[in-house]
Design a protein around this motif. Structure first.
Motif, PDB file in Angstrom:
ATOM      1  N   THR A 274      22.806  -6.126  -2.940  1.00 44.37           N
ATOM      2  CA  THR A 274      22.333  -7.333  -3.625  1.00 44.37           C
ATOM      3  C   THR A 274      23.244  -7.687  -4.798  1.00 44.37           C
ATOM      4  O   THR A 274      23.542  -6.851  -5.650  1.00 44.37           O
ATOM      5  N   GLU A 296      13.386 -16.744  -8.743  1.00 45.56           N
ATOM      6  CA  GLU A 296      12.745 -17.938  -8.209  1.00 45.56           C
ATOM      7  C   GLU A 296      11.783 -17.526  -7.093  1.00 45.56           C
ATOM      8  O   GLU A 296      11.593 -16.339  -6.833  1.00 45.56           O
ATOM      9  N   ALA A 297      11.178 -18.510  -6.446  1.00 50.12           N
ATOM     10  CA  ALA A 297      10.150 -18.219  -5.437  1.00 50.12           C
ATOM     11  C   ALA A 297      10.698 -17.385  -4.291  1.00 50.12           C
ATOM     12  O   ALA A 297      10.009 -16.510  -3.741  1.00 50.12           O
ATOM     13  N   ASP A 298      11.943 -17.628  -3.905  1.00 52.11           N
ATOM     14  CA  ASP A 298      12.533 -16.919  -2.761  1.00 52.11           C
ATOM     15  C   ASP A 298      13.298 -15.675  -3.179  1.00 52.11           C
ATOM     16  O   ASP A 298      13.936 -15.033  -2.353  1.00 52.11           O
ATOM     17  N   GLY A 299      13.293 -15.325  -4.461  1.00 45.79           N
ATOM     18  CA  GLY A 299      14.017 -14.147  -4.923  1.00 45.79           C
ATOM     19  C   GLY A 299      14.967 -14.497  -6.053  1.00 45.79           C
ATOM     20  O   GLY A 299      14.895 -15.592  -6.646  1.00 45.79           O
ATOM     21  N   TYR A 300      15.854 -13.563  -6.369  1.00 49.07           N
ATOM     22  CA  TYR A 300      16.817 -13.760  -7.454  1.00 49.07           C
ATOM     23  C   TYR A 300      17.946 -14.695  -7.027  1.00 49.07           C
ATOM     24  O   TYR A 300      18.474 -14.599  -5.914  1.00 49.07           O
ATOM     25  N   VAL A 301      18.312 -15.577  -7.950  1.00 48.05           N
ATOM     26  CA  VAL A 301      19.412 -16.516  -7.730  1.00 48.05           C
ATOM     27  C   VAL A 301      20.406 -16.361  -8.868  1.00 48.05           C
ATOM     28  O   VAL A 301      20.005 -16.249 -10.043  1.00 48.05           O
TER      29      VAL A 301
END
Length: 305
Positions: A274, A296-301
């Protein structure tokens, strides 16, 4: 460099702790003021709350409401008496308890009407007595002493450390980089050798130690390449990125995973750990030297700077 980073870290911590402490102080001060105001208002009698309005209501009750209520009660009692007389055949079928019942009802009605205001004030007096004697909370000291709680919070914040980590990109002189297939914890995938900074250990010495433990190589003259950081569970994790092309020793793998030389472009095609794509961009670019990962909602950005 390490001293500068440590000083910046401490300065940021001091600023954040000061802001949090100030917010907590202001919050508890406001709470104490509001509680004190409410306590004073709840503990007041109607006379103390507004004597003018109290006297006005009392005068209206005695000069307007009571006379009107008296007229209504008189009409009702007279009507009931007339009805009772006619129904009992002009007292020919009269029973004594009926007249006593009528007298009792008349007495109760007259007493309630003439003392309605006093009864209402008695209810307020009882309520005030209960409030003022509720374990001495409201009539006594209503302030919330949060000094000990704030002190404990500040101590916990001061003890909270940054999550100090690092990664090292080691290059040979053949266009290869040293890769690690990490397998022994939640951070898995192909990455660079790295690890944690121990207590009272500077970044560079920690990096040399960890790389030797994971690869068997002793790096020389590493250069700072950038920063990769994120927040999680109240901890600010910072990965310091280094680059090096001078080393000694014989390559060997460890329990952290297999280490091997691989061309940089081929490394990019592997199943990377990651965030490694951002690490590679930082180390390859002369214009990008920092990446901040936000959730964020889908994971780390990642945001590059």
């Amino acid at each position: 460099m390490n001293t500068i980073i440590e000083r910046i870290t401490e300065a940021i911590k001091d600023i954040l702790i000061g802001l949090i402490k100030s917010c907590l102080d202001n919050m508890f001060t406001s709470v104490n003021e509001q509680v004190g105001t409410i306590a004073g208002q709840v503990g007041q009698t109607p006379q103390g709350w507004n004597a003018g309005i109290f006297n006005l209501i009392q005068n209206i009750s005695q000069t307007v409401i009571v006379p009107i209520a008296g007229l209504i009660i008189t009409f009702v009692l007279c009507y009931e008496l007339i009805t009772m007389v006619t129904q009992k055949n002009n007292f020919h079928e009269f029973e004594t308890y009926n007249i006593f019942l009528w007298i009792f009802k008349a007495y109760v009605a007259i007493y309630l009407v003439t003392n309605t205001f006093n009864i209402t004030m008695a209810v307020f007096d009882v309520g005030q007595h209960v409030v003022n004697n509720a374990a001495g909370v409201i009539s006594g000291n209503t302030a919330v002493d949060a000094s000990e709680a704030i002190t404990r919070i500040v101590d916990a914040l001061e003890d909270m450390e940054l999550g100090d980590l690092f990664l090292l990109s080691i290059q040979d002189h053949k266009g290869n980089v040293l890769a690690l297939d990490k397998v022994n914890d939640s951070y898995t995938g192909t990455t660079f050798p790295g690890g944690h900074v121990e207590a009272n250990e500077i970044f560079q010495k920690s990096m040399i130690r960890e790389v030797w433990e994971e690869t068997g190589l002793t790096v020389e003259a590493p250069k700072l390449g950038g920063l990769y950081h994120w927040h999680k569970s109240g901890v600010h994790y910072v990965i310091t990125l280094y680059k090096a092309d001078k080393f000694t020793g014989e390559l060997k793998s460890s329990e952290e995973g297999r280490v091997y030389w691989i061309p940089l472009e081929e490394l990019k095609t592997k199943e990377l750990a990651t965030g490694m794509e951002h690490v590679l961009r930082i180390l390859e670019s002369e214009k990008v030297d920092e990446c901040y990962m936000h959730l964020e909602a889908d994971g780390y950005v990642g945001d590059l700077y």
